[in-house]
Design an enzyme around this catalytic site. Sequence first.
Site, PDB file in Angstrom:
ATOM      1  N   SER A 144       0.868  -1.192   0.000  1.00 48.69           N
ATOM      2  CA  SER A 144       0.000   0.000   0.000  1.00 48.69           C
ATOM      3  C   SER A 144       0.894   1.228   0.000  1.00 48.69           C
ATOM      4  CB  SER A 144      -0.849  -0.008   1.285  1.00 48.69           C
ATOM      5  OG  SER A 144      -1.538   1.213   1.435  1.00 48.69           O
ATOM      6  N   TYR A 157      -1.696  -0.339  10.838  1.00 50.70           N
ATOM      7  CA  TYR A 157      -1.708  -0.550   9.381  1.00 50.70           C
ATOM      8  C   TYR A 157      -0.366  -0.132   8.769  1.00 50.70           C
ATOM      9  CZ  TYR A 157      -3.724  -0.927   4.674  1.00 50.70           C
ATOM     10  OH  TYR A 157      -4.001  -1.289   3.373  1.00 50.70           O
TER      11      TYR A 157
END
Length: 241
Positions: A144, A157
């Site tokens: 990501s 995250y």
Amino acid sequence: MNDLGKKSALITGGTKGIGYGIAEALLKEGINVAITGRTKETAEKAAKNLNSKGNDRAQAIGLEADVRDYKSQQNAVEAAIDKFGGVDIVIANAGLGHFNSVEDITIEEWKETIDTNLSGPFYSLKASVDQLKKNKGYFISISSLAGTNFFKGGSAYNASKFGLTGFTQAAMLDLRDHGVKVSTIMPGSVSTHFNGNEPDAKDAWKIQKEDIGKLVVDLLKMNPRALPSKIEVRPTMPPSK
Ligand SMILES: NC(=O)c1ccc[n+]([C@@H]2O[C@H](COP(=O)([O-])OP(=O)(O)OC[C@H]3O[C@@H](n4cnc5c(N)ncnc54)[C@H](OP(=O)(O)O)[C@@H]3O)[C@@H](O)[C@H]2O)c1
């Protein structure tokens, strides 16, 4: 990678979102695909939908396999070999996100995020590395932009995706000498079910799952001598703040 039509892929978390989009794109290229999810029902239902497109060149199967469990990843690889005769491509895609301040994020949320997004891809690669070496295959992780840009509320995250980016790059150096290509794709916003999102017209500005599918096919078709090892991809026109 030559002769895509004779290859087989294992995609973790292919029941919806990016993994499903990649499965659709690979099937169109004639690549057999095993998709996984946390339940047999969701995995088999998604495989049935993928097979309903009238493609007689390739087939999808759905497997219950949790990326947090190494044994489960070994079983998924074995099942794909039994069905398709081998595994040439592994896409470590399964992932989730818990977003909260470091004060408020729970131990369970932290553990679920790291186990799924970071240990999961390690288990998937560990379970398939012999196949990938044998078949001169390709391992792609879906990291990501959160694997290079940190943000408020992103402690778990960001940690998982920074870790995944580093893990994938180190694995690339370990495996390229064996003829195995390794890349990580780092998307910005993609229209999926991630974090409770319901994909609809409000997501038109985002990357679509078929865009990531196309990107994976482009990587697979790249000349064997060239390896884009870390790919950032973002929406061209994000809404202005
Ligand atoms: N959407 C974005 O904007 C975006 C941006 C950058 C990166 N990503 C990354 O892209 C990847 C895919 O996410 P998505 O956006 O497509 O989300 P999604 O629509 O929520 O799909 C997530 C997929 O992961 C599977 N999954 C979750 N936990 C699993 C586990 N423990 N074992 C096996 N499968 C599991 C889910 O399957 P079941 O529910 O059937 O188990 C589902 O197929 C993730 O790694 C995410 O971090 C997404």
